[in-house]
Design an enzyme around this catalytic site. Structure first.
Site, PDB file in Angstrom:
ATOM      1  N   ASN A   9      -3.848 -18.300 -43.945  1.00 58.35           N
ATOM      2  CA  ASN A   9      -5.058 -18.358 -43.126  1.00 58.35           C
ATOM      3  C   ASN A   9      -4.861 -17.556 -41.838  1.00 58.35           C
ATOM      4  O   ASN A   9      -3.895 -17.760 -41.113  1.00 58.35           O
ATOM      5  CB  ASN A   9      -5.368 -19.825 -42.797  1.00 58.35           C
ATOM      6  N   GLU A  46      -8.780 -33.540 -31.245  1.00 61.77           N
ATOM      7  CA  GLU A  46      -9.900 -33.801 -32.121  1.00 61.77           C
ATOM      8  C   GLU A  46     -10.132 -35.307 -32.318  1.00 61.77           C
ATOM      9  O   GLU A  46     -11.278 -35.749 -32.479  1.00 61.77           O
ATOM     10  CB  GLU A  46      -9.674 -33.123 -33.478  1.00 61.77           C
ATOM     11  N   CYS A  49      -6.315 -25.317 -40.642  1.00 66.76           N
ATOM     12  CA  CYS A  49      -5.101 -25.625 -41.408  1.00 66.76           C
ATOM     13  C   CYS A  49      -4.219 -26.638 -40.674  1.00 66.76           C
ATOM     14  O   CYS A  49      -3.331 -27.242 -41.290  1.00 66.76           O
ATOM     15  CB  CYS A  49      -4.326 -24.352 -41.729  1.00 66.76           C
ATOM     16  N   HIS A  50      -4.478 -26.848 -39.368  1.00 67.76           N
ATOM     17  CA  HIS A  50      -3.700 -27.847 -38.624  1.00 67.76           C
ATOM     18  C   HIS A  50      -4.040 -29.276 -39.060  1.00 67.76           C
ATOM     19  O   HIS A  50      -3.311 -30.214 -38.741  1.00 67.76           O
ATOM     20  CB  HIS A  50      -3.948 -27.690 -37.115  1.00 67.76           C
ATOM     21  N   TYR A  60      -1.401 -32.063 -48.387  1.00 65.96           N
ATOM     22  CA  TYR A  60      -1.402 -30.934 -49.312  1.00 65.96           C
ATOM     23  C   TYR A  60      -1.737 -31.412 -50.732  1.00 65.96           C
ATOM     24  O   TYR A  60      -2.451 -30.742 -51.469  1.00 65.96           O
ATOM     25  CB  TYR A  60      -0.029 -30.250 -49.312  1.00 65.96           C
TER      26      TYR A  60
END
Length: 346
Positions: free
Chosen positions: A308, A343, A316-317, A285
């Site tokens: 979001n 990912e 946002c993850h 953040y």
């Protein structure tokens, strides 16, 4: 994600009324609209008429109500009278949005309701009532309830002649003169069913069905776009479903489906920064706040992250705490962990 092997195992436990499985899973019966314990004494349905879930909240969000015979929400405790009263009240009017006055009329303090439901069901009474309420709308969408053709909808005199999937739980949609038609549908993923809202050109919302606050998001969406949300398929939804399938197969890392983004100027800047984080990587953040010109904006960045409405697509993850811990996620911390690992392997 439940495997086929688990489903067959749970079905056998249901047929055998195996008490070892009570509380392990819930059986949702499509033909009756109820969900049960493994030991329910009711006549056993065919395998193809069963859905199996791990939590009561999943069953409620899928539109099922608790079985009166086996009272699945009582395990492993006996059910207090206050809870019986509240469950009964919800079933009499499942579309109701509860206020303090409603608790007072039943002679129950809202804090007592919250505590007892949390102790027994692992969710607060507000979550329970909301899940039951949302489940009704979700079930309507899953059933693909027929709606009148769009061009008829625009000119029709009576709003009762066609269906807005969320009217009952959120009040009447905008008037005919302002109307914008959006379409709701569902997409199954390895980590749970997601809900999409699209029109002919854009995706407006993609969220996990059990996300806390989804009801409010849908309500805000309807008001912001003066929209009715009907049950239906669009080409954009189909494209979204295909891209999500490829994403979970580790064959896609960049979504191309067109998005409709509406937020404050600051939120838009944050979402733009989120979209720039490569798949397989994370940012804190504080990293994002610094990119936006002020490292003290950490909390504001977190709030924009939470606002979001396009889960996975606006990633946002991929935002974690400065300490390296994962931090929160609207879809749940286990899903965040899964997505990041997926990912990194892609």
């Amino acid at each position: 994600m439940m495997t086929d092997e688990q489903k067959h195992e749970f079905y056998q436990a249901l047929v055998d009324k195996n008490p070892q499985y009570d509380g392990t899973f819930f059986a949702c019966i499509k033909t009756t609209g109820i969900f049960c314990h493994a030991t329910c004494t009711a006549r056993k349905p065919k395998y193809e008429n069963c859905e199996f879930v791990f939590t009561a909240e999943e069953a409620l969000l899928a539109g099922y109500r608790p079985c009166k015979r086996c009272t699945p929400l009582t395990y492993p405790n006996s059910i207090p009278e206050e809870v019986k009263t509240l469950v009964s009240a919800v079933e009499k009017n499942p579309e109701k949005r509860w206020k303090e006055e409603d608790f007072r009329q039943l002679g129950i303090h809202s804090a007592t309701a919250r505590r007892k439901f949390k102790d027994i069901y692992g969710m607060t009474f507000v979550q329970y009532a909301r899940s039951r309420r949302m489940g009704l709308a979700f079930k309507e969408i899953l059933n693909g309830k027929k709606v009148i053709d769009q061009q008829v909808t625009f000119g029709y005199e009576s709003s009762s002649a066609f269906n807005d999937a969320f009217t009952k739980i959120m009040g009447n949609p905008p008037k005919k003169a302002q109307i914008h038609i959006l379409y709701a549908n569902f997409i199954s993923t390895p980590i749970g069913r997601m809900m999409s809202v699209t029109d002919a050109t854009h995706v407006y919302l993609l969220e996990f069905m059990d996300r806390r606050g989804l009801e409010k998001e849908i309500e805000t969406l309807r008001k912001k776009h003066h929209a009715r949300i009907l049950v239906g398929e669009t080409n954009v939804h189909q494209q979204l479903a295909k891209e999500l399938a490829l994403y979970f197969e580790k064959k896609l890392t960049k979504f191309t489906v067109p998005l409709s983004l509406h937020g404050t100027p600051f939120q838009m800047k944050v979402w733009d920064q989120l979209s720039r984080i490569p798949a397989g990587e994370t940012r804190s953040y504080r990293d994002l706040a610094t990119k936006l010109g002020d490292p003290h904006l950490v909390r504001a960045v977190g709030n924009a992250n939470g606002a979001n409405q396009l889960a996975i697509i606006i990633p946002c993850h991929r935002v974690i705490q400065t300490s390296g811990e994962l931090g929160g996620y609207g879809g749940g911390i286990e899903r965040k962990k899964y997505l990041l690992q997926l990912e990194q392997r892609a």
